[in-house]
Design an enzyme around this catalytic site. Structure first.
Site, PDB file in Angstrom:
ATOM      1  N   CYS A 298      -8.609 111.853 -19.661  1.00 57.01           N
ATOM      2  CA  CYS A 298      -7.337 112.697 -19.440  1.00 57.01           C
ATOM      3  C   CYS A 298      -7.545 114.021 -19.287  1.00 57.01           C
ATOM      4  O   CYS A 298      -6.918 114.659 -18.466  1.00 57.01           O
ATOM      5  CB  CYS A 298      -6.913 112.707 -21.125  1.00 57.01           C
ATOM      6  SG  CYS A 298      -6.530 111.196 -21.888  1.00 57.01           S
TER       7      CYS A 298
ATOM      8  N   CYS B 199      -3.367 104.327 -16.861  1.00 57.22           N
ATOM      9  CA  CYS B 199      -2.722 104.496 -18.089  1.00 57.22           C
ATOM     10  C   CYS B 199      -1.394 104.993 -17.475  1.00 57.22           C
ATOM     11  O   CYS B 199      -0.481 105.082 -18.576  1.00 57.22           O
ATOM     12  CB  CYS B 199      -3.215 105.639 -18.919  1.00 57.22           C
ATOM     13  SG  CYS B 199      -3.343 107.126 -18.036  1.00 57.22           S
TER      14      CYS B 199
HETATM   15 FE1  FES Z   1      -3.948 108.481 -19.496  1.00 59.22          FE
HETATM   16 FE2  FES Z   1      -4.310 110.216 -21.590  1.00 59.22          FE
HETATM   17  S1  FES Z   1      -4.102 108.194 -21.540  1.00 59.22           S
HETATM   18  S2  FES Z   1      -4.135 110.680 -19.270  1.00 59.22           S
END
Ligand code: FES
Length: 144
Positions: free
Chosen positions: A103, A33
């Protein structure tokens, strides 16, 4: 979708910033991400985490998870700090949506990385502490 606590910690994150001459600093990311989290710890001579600050370049859930994680480790011993897992963080936030679980993992690993750095600087071995992953997406399925 997000609990009130998540929204509160996202909108009013606690302990944002840096600690000068921190006892330990840990930075971890998730290549999938692209989010990055850095934790700073101040640990006193008795092994108590006196202060904890963070900087997160990431999504709202990562900000909320880091904020909550700093609150959870402050005032704790190193061993208690190590025991703060992503589950602990998620429970304290009244949950996170399944796609946002990773996360909270970033927060757990960032704490471990900061304690690892502290142990390295002080040439000590901390029971139960394993070398943290710098990229939490490594070796995981679906990036969780
Ligand atoms: Fe990667 Fe939240 S989307 S840490």
């Amino acid at each position: 979708m997000y609990s009130k606590k998540v929204m509160d910690h996202f909108q009013h994150p606690r302990n944002v910033g840096e600690i000068d001459n921190a006892s330990g600093v840990g930075t971890v990311g998730n290549a999938k991400c692209g989010d990055i989290m850095r934790m700073y710890l101040n640990i006193d001579d008795h092994g108590i985490i006196r202060d904890c600050k963070f900087k997160t370049f990431g999504c709202g859930a990562a900000v909320a998870a880091s904020s909550m994680a700093t609150e959870l480790v402050k005032g704790k011993t190193i061993q208690e700090g190590l025991a703060v897992s992503n589950k602990t963080v998620m429970e304290a936030l009244d949950g996170l949506p399944p796609v946002k679980i990773h996360c909270s993992l970033l927060a757990e690993e960032a704490i471990h990385a900061a304690i690892w750095d502290y142990a390295k600087k002080h040439h000590i071995k901390i029971e139960g502490l394993q070398k943290p992953k710098l990229d939490i997406s490594e070796g995981t399925e679906k990036g969780k």
